[in-house]
Design a protein around this motif. Structure first.
Motif, short mmCIF file in Angstrom:
data_model
loop_
_atom_site.label_atom_id
_atom_site.label_comp_id
_atom_site.label_asym_id
_atom_site.label_seq_id
_atom_site.Cartn_x
_atom_site.Cartn_y
_atom_site.Cartn_z
N GLY A 1 0.80 -1.22 0.00
CA GLY A 1 0.00 0.00 0.00
C GLY A 1 0.83 1.27 0.00
N SER A 2 0.13 2.39 0.09
CA SER A 2 0.78 3.70 0.02
C SER A 2 0.29 4.61 1.15
N LEU A 3 1.14 5.53 1.53
CA LEU A 3 0.81 6.59 2.46
C LEU A 3 1.56 7.84 2.04
N ARG A 4 1.01 9.00 2.39
CA ARG A 4 1.74 10.25 2.19
C ARG A 4 1.82 10.99 3.51
N GLY B 1 17.38 23.87 -3.02
CA GLY B 1 17.46 23.82 -4.47
C GLY B 1 16.78 22.59 -5.07
N SER B 2 16.07 21.84 -4.20
CA SER B 2 15.30 20.65 -4.59
C SER B 2 16.15 19.44 -4.96
N SER B 3 17.41 19.44 -4.54
CA SER B 3 18.19 18.21 -4.67
C SER B 3 17.71 17.24 -3.61
N THR B 4 17.69 15.96 -3.96
CA THR B 4 17.15 14.97 -3.04
C THR B 4 18.16 13.87 -2.72
N TYR B 5 17.96 13.27 -1.58
CA TYR B 5 18.74 12.10 -1.16
C TYR B 5 17.75 11.07 -0.64
N TYR B 6 18.02 9.80 -0.92
CA TYR B 6 17.20 8.70 -0.41
C TYR B 6 18.11 7.60 0.15
N ALA B 7 17.68 7.01 1.24
CA ALA B 7 18.35 5.82 1.73
C ALA B 7 18.13 4.70 0.72
N GLY B 8 19.10 3.82 0.65
CA GLY B 8 19.02 2.73 -0.31
C GLY B 8 17.79 1.86 -0.15
N SER B 9 17.34 1.71 1.10
CA SER B 9 16.21 0.82 1.38
C SER B 9 14.88 1.36 0.86
N VAL B 10 14.81 2.67 0.55
CA VAL B 10 13.55 3.26 0.11
C VAL B 10 13.64 3.81 -1.31
N GLY C 1 13.40 4.43 -5.03
CA GLY C 1 12.50 3.85 -6.01
C GLY C 1 11.09 3.62 -5.50
N ARG C 2 10.91 3.69 -4.18
CA ARG C 2 9.58 3.50 -3.58
C ARG C 2 9.04 4.78 -2.94
N PHE C 3 9.94 5.58 -2.36
CA PHE C 3 9.54 6.81 -1.67
C PHE C 3 9.94 8.02 -2.52
N THR C 4 9.14 9.07 -2.41
CA THR C 4 9.45 10.32 -3.10
C THR C 4 9.25 11.48 -2.13
N ILE C 5 10.28 12.31 -2.00
CA ILE C 5 10.20 13.49 -1.15
C ILE C 5 9.99 14.71 -2.03
N THR D 1 6.09 23.34 3.62
CA THR D 1 5.69 21.97 3.88
C THR D 1 6.52 21.00 3.04
N VAL D 2 6.90 19.90 3.66
CA VAL D 2 7.60 18.83 2.95
C VAL D 2 6.73 17.58 3.02
N TYR D 3 6.76 16.81 1.95
CA TYR D 3 5.94 15.60 1.84
C TYR D 3 6.83 14.38 1.62
N LEU D 4 6.33 13.23 2.05
CA LEU D 4 6.99 11.97 1.76
C LEU D 4 5.93 11.01 1.24
N GLN D 5 5.96 10.76 -0.07
CA GLN D 5 5.05 9.80 -0.69
C GLN D 5 5.70 8.43 -0.59
N MET D 6 5.02 7.51 0.06
CA MET D 6 5.56 6.17 0.29
C MET D 6 4.70 5.15 -0.43
N ASN D 7 5.29 4.48 -1.41
CA ASN D 7 4.60 3.46 -2.18
C ASN D 7 5.23 2.09 -1.96
N SER D 8 4.51 1.06 -2.34
CA SER D 8 5.02 -0.32 -2.21
C SER D 8 5.57 -0.57 -0.80
N LEU D 9 4.79 -0.18 0.18
CA LEU D 9 5.25 -0.29 1.56
C LEU D 9 5.45 -1.74 1.99
N LYS D 10 6.46 -1.93 2.83
CA LYS D 10 6.83 -3.25 3.33
C LYS D 10 6.73 -3.25 4.85
N PRO D 11 6.58 -4.41 5.46
CA PRO D 11 6.53 -4.47 6.93
C PRO D 11 7.76 -3.83 7.57
#
Length: 113
Positions: free
Chosen positions: A16-19, A54-63, A65-69, A77-87
């Motif tokens: 599932g997904s959450l934002r 400047g809108s440069s982004t960094y992601y942890a390796g574990s997220v 391709g699945r999360f978008t900031i 306001t900052v958002y974190l779109q989380m898709n393909s969520l895992k336990p």
């Protein structure tokens, strides 16, 4: 005084997904880096993602391709779109603004069937 208020956490099934949203109040600079950490029970807090003024982004390796900031500078306001969520994404998620070293109160994300 800068404050951060998070929202959007909850219970979701695997796949599932959450934002998440994090709204900053007070006078802040639009160039401040903002981002998200998370802390699972019994584990250290870890950086999930951040976005610079400047809108440069960094992601942890574990997220990657699945999360978008993203951020809305007009709304501080900052958002974190989380898709393909895992336990293993289950944790308390904290927002942070680097220039002021301010943290939000945290929002619980639980991924479970």
């Amino acid at each position: 005084q800068v404050q951060l208020v998070e929202s959007g956490g909850g219970l979701v099934q695997p796949g599932g997904s959450l934002r998440l949203s994090c709204a900053a109040s007070g006078s802040i600079s639009s160039i401040s880096t903002m981002g998200w950490y998370r802390q699972a029970p019994g584990k250290q807090r870890e950086l999930v993602a951040h976005i610079t003024g400047g809108s440069s982004t960094y992601y942890a390796g574990s997220v990657k391709g699945r999360f978008t900031i993203s951020r809305d500078k007009g709304k501080n306001t900052v958002y974190l779109q989380m898709n393909s969520l895992k336990p293993e994404d289950t944790a308390v998620y904290y927002c942070k603004i680097w220039a002021y070293d301010v943290w939000g109160q945290g929002t619980q994300v639980t991924v479970s069937s």
